[in-house]
Design an enzyme around this catalytic site. Structure first.
Site, PDB file in Angstrom:
ATOM      1  N   TYR A 129       0.823  -1.201   0.000  1.00 58.92           N
ATOM      2  CA  TYR A 129       0.000   0.000   0.000  1.00 58.92           C
ATOM      3  C   TYR A 129       0.861   1.256   0.000  1.00 58.92           C
ATOM      4  O   TYR A 129       1.799   1.383   0.790  1.00 58.92           O
ATOM      5  CB  TYR A 129      -0.942   0.034   1.209  1.00 58.92           C
ATOM      6  CG  TYR A 129      -1.872   1.229   1.140  1.00 58.92           C
ATOM      7  CD1 TYR A 129      -2.845   1.295   0.151  1.00 58.92           C
ATOM      8  CD2 TYR A 129      -1.744   2.289   2.021  1.00 58.92           C
ATOM      9  CE1 TYR A 129      -3.676   2.398   0.047  1.00 58.92           C
ATOM     10  CE2 TYR A 129      -2.577   3.394   1.931  1.00 58.92           C
ATOM     11  CZ  TYR A 129      -3.538   3.441   0.940  1.00 58.92           C
ATOM     12  OH  TYR A 129      -4.360   4.535   0.828  1.00 58.92           O
ATOM     13  N   GLU A 339       8.054   6.184  16.166  1.00 57.46           N
ATOM     14  CA  GLU A 339       8.326   5.710  14.807  1.00 57.46           C
ATOM     15  C   GLU A 339       9.725   6.166  14.378  1.00 57.46           C
ATOM     16  O   GLU A 339      10.556   5.382  13.949  1.00 57.46           O
ATOM     17  CB  GLU A 339       7.269   6.272  13.855  1.00 57.46           C
ATOM     18  CG  GLU A 339       7.505   5.913  12.404  1.00 57.46           C
ATOM     19  CD  GLU A 339       6.596   6.671  11.461  1.00 57.46           C
ATOM     20  OE1 GLU A 339       6.438   6.216  10.309  1.00 57.46           O
ATOM     21  OE2 GLU A 339       6.063   7.724  11.841  1.00 57.46           O
ATOM     22  N   HIS A 340       9.967   7.473  14.466  1.00 53.38           N
ATOM     23  CA  HIS A 340      11.289   8.048  14.181  1.00 53.38           C
ATOM     24  C   HIS A 340      11.818   8.688  15.460  1.00 53.38           C
ATOM     25  O   HIS A 340      11.124   9.493  16.080  1.00 53.38           O
ATOM     26  CB  HIS A 340      11.207   9.152  13.120  1.00 53.38           C
ATOM     27  CG  HIS A 340      10.469   8.787  11.875  1.00 53.38           C
ATOM     28  ND1 HIS A 340       9.134   9.100  11.674  1.00 53.38           N
ATOM     29  CD2 HIS A 340      10.885   8.142  10.761  1.00 53.38           C
ATOM     30  CE1 HIS A 340       8.764   8.667  10.481  1.00 53.38           C
ATOM     31  NE2 HIS A 340       9.804   8.080   9.909  1.00 53.38           N
ATOM     32  N   ASP A 373      13.605   9.311   5.192  1.00 48.04           N
ATOM     33  CA  ASP A 373      12.413   9.273   4.336  1.00 48.04           C
ATOM     34  C   ASP A 373      12.771   8.968   2.894  1.00 48.04           C
ATOM     35  O   ASP A 373      11.938   8.459   2.139  1.00 48.04           O
ATOM     36  CB  ASP A 373      11.680  10.610   4.401  1.00 48.04           C
ATOM     37  CG  ASP A 373      10.871  10.776   5.678  1.00 48.04           C
ATOM     38  OD1 ASP A 373      10.547   9.748   6.305  1.00 48.04           O
ATOM     39  OD2 ASP A 373      10.562  11.924   6.041  1.00 48.04           O
ATOM     40  N   GLU A 427       2.862 -36.253  29.184  1.00 45.78           N
ATOM     41  CA  GLU A 427       1.845 -35.310  28.698  1.00 45.78           C
ATOM     42  C   GLU A 427       0.492 -35.994  28.477  1.00 45.78           C
ATOM     43  O   GLU A 427      -0.442 -35.358  27.979  1.00 45.78           O
ATOM     44  CB  GLU A 427       2.325 -34.646  27.402  1.00 45.78           C
ATOM     45  CG  GLU A 427       3.522 -33.723  27.615  1.00 45.78           C
ATOM     46  CD  GLU A 427       3.851 -32.881  26.398  1.00 45.78           C
ATOM     47  OE1 GLU A 427       3.396 -33.229  25.282  1.00 45.78           O
ATOM     48  OE2 GLU A 427       4.547 -31.860  26.558  1.00 45.78           O
TER      49      GLU A 427
END
Length: 440
Positions: A129, A339-340, A373, A427
């Site tokens: 996207y 984020e940054h 960026d 088990e």
């Protein structure tokens, strides 16, 4: 213009610190309530719903939901040569870094005839996207596509919002970037509906799209607003996702050595993305805080998207946070999980090594987020909203999976058969042990 939060002299628990820090008012969980009906409608109605939603949200009803081949040729022919050069440089740098991310297969011999091998295998198909709306992001095309290509994914599809100015197709620069990367499956679909189309596939209309418009994918990646992040959360489990990369955010940890113009410019650079973008300065210097506030006012009023910037800086998601020391500042930015994250302190490299929670860390005065960026070589699709506490940025790892191959000889299995039987009985799963015993 920008809020102040004073944490000096306060001792907060981890939870109290997270709750005190600035965050956007619209949360992913709130947006999910609005997104769920969109996903359901796309699943039910396919191309017809995608066109209806484009008309509703993008102001145009695309005739071509899948971009025709001639549109790529036209977009590339019309691309400014300097922009083309910049995109090609970005592709080269990002490809070099992502090629180095490829993990290695391995073989482990546990005993004679007892071997486990691990292979890294790309997923079969991905949906990438690329947001539109307030800006144009050929850089996001590069970040998504190069990572998937370097992972070896055989089938890639891109979606980006339709534009009324481009006859219902995505922005020409987006299409040109796709052409430079060799991607020809691109859809004029935006927002949560693009995520739904990728996750579930979409039927076409016979006269315009054929019986099938888009086949479903295995992984959906890419940045977007909070509604795109919410859609990714809702389809997770049907498909894999990279992370909930919502509206952008920047945090800067700075002391008195930082240049206020650098700090202000970097805060504004991310506020430019969206009125909901988050810009946070964490500093131990009251003098720097005051100087940055003054520079923010001057710079914000003079930049092209001043209305957007001023709204983002004044929002509840942005603030100047005062701390007693850089030491406390490290705790704050680690709790925030930006984020940054920029580190502009006297010992920036050492401070950066102590940070665990950030999508990407930018060290020193000459490593601004704007570099990341575009041309740093790192990926700019990064986790937001605190998701950096558990998620990574986009990379080759987002598109591959590990497959373990187990191969034992009769002798190797026989040597541990009694231990497997004992474990199985412990088990209360005796048939597991019997499946080993039957071989002897």
């Amino acid at each position: 213009m920008i809020n102040r939060l004073d944490l000096r002299g306060r001792s907060l628990s981890a939870r109290e610190l997270v709750e005190a820090l600035p965050r956007a008012e619209v949360r992913v969980e709130d947006a999910a309530e609005r997104v769920a009906p969109i996903i359901a409608a796309v699943r039910r109605r396919g191309a017809d719903e995608l066109r209806d939603l484009a008309e509703r949200f993008d102001g145009v009803r695309p005739h071509h939901l899948r971009v025709p081949a001639e549109a790529f040729e036209s977009a590339l022919a019309g691309l400014d040569p300097l922009v083309r050069e910049a995109i090609e440089e970005t592709i080269s740098r990002v490809r070099t870094v992502h090629r180095a991310q490829r993990p290695q297969d391995f073989v482990v011999d546990l005993a004679d005839g007892a071997q486990v091998r691990q292979r890294w295998v790309p997923v079969g198909r991905v949906g990438l996207y690329v947001p539109g709306g307030l800006a144009v992001y050929p850089s996001s095309v590069v970040m998504n596509v190069v990572a998937a290509q370097e992972a070896g994914v055989p089938s890639l599809a891109v979606a980006s919002p339709p534009q009324s100015e481009n006859a219902g197709l995505p922005h020409p620069t987006i299409l040109a970037a796709c052409a430079l990367l060799g991607v020809d499956e691109v859809y004029a679909v935006g927002g949560a509906q693009a995520v739904a189309m990728f996750a579930y596939g979409a039927r076409g209309t016979e006269e315009q799209d054929g019986a099938v418009l888009c086949e479903p994918v295995n992984v959906v990646t890419g940045p977007g607003n909070v509604y795109v992040a919410a859609a990714k959360r809702l389809v997770r489990g049907v498909v894999g996702i990279d992370a909930e990369a919502g509206t952008t955010e920047i945090a800067i940890l700075a002391d008195g050595t930082a240049h206020p113009d650098h700090v202000a410019a970097d805060l504004i650079s991310q506020a430019e993305h969206d009125p909901a973008a988050a810009s946070v300065l964490v500093t131990s210097s009251v003098e720097l805080a005051g100087a940055v506030e003054a520079r923010l006012k001057d710079r914000a009023e003079g930049t092209r998207h001043s209305d957007r910037v001023l709204q983002a800086l004044a929002g509840p998601q942005s603030a100047i946070v005062l701390v007693d020391s850089v030491e406390q500042g490290i705790e704050v930015v680690d709790a925030y999980g930006a984020e940054h994250l920029e580190i502009q302190t006297a010992d920036a490299a050492a401070v950066a090594e102590r940070i665990s929670n950030a999508g990407a860390i930018f060290v020193g005065p000459y490593s601004p987020v704007a570099l990341g960026d575009y041309m740093a070589g790192s990926n700019h699709v990064l986790p937001t909203g605190g998701c950096a506490h558990f998620a990574s940025g986009l990379g080759v790892h987002s598109f591959i999976k590990a497959v373990q191959v187990v191969e034992y000889t009769e002798q190797a299995l026989g040597e541990i058969a009694s231990k497997i039987v004992a474990f199985a009985n412990a088990e209360d799963l005796p048939a597991h042990g019997e499946a080993v015993q039957v071989r002897f």
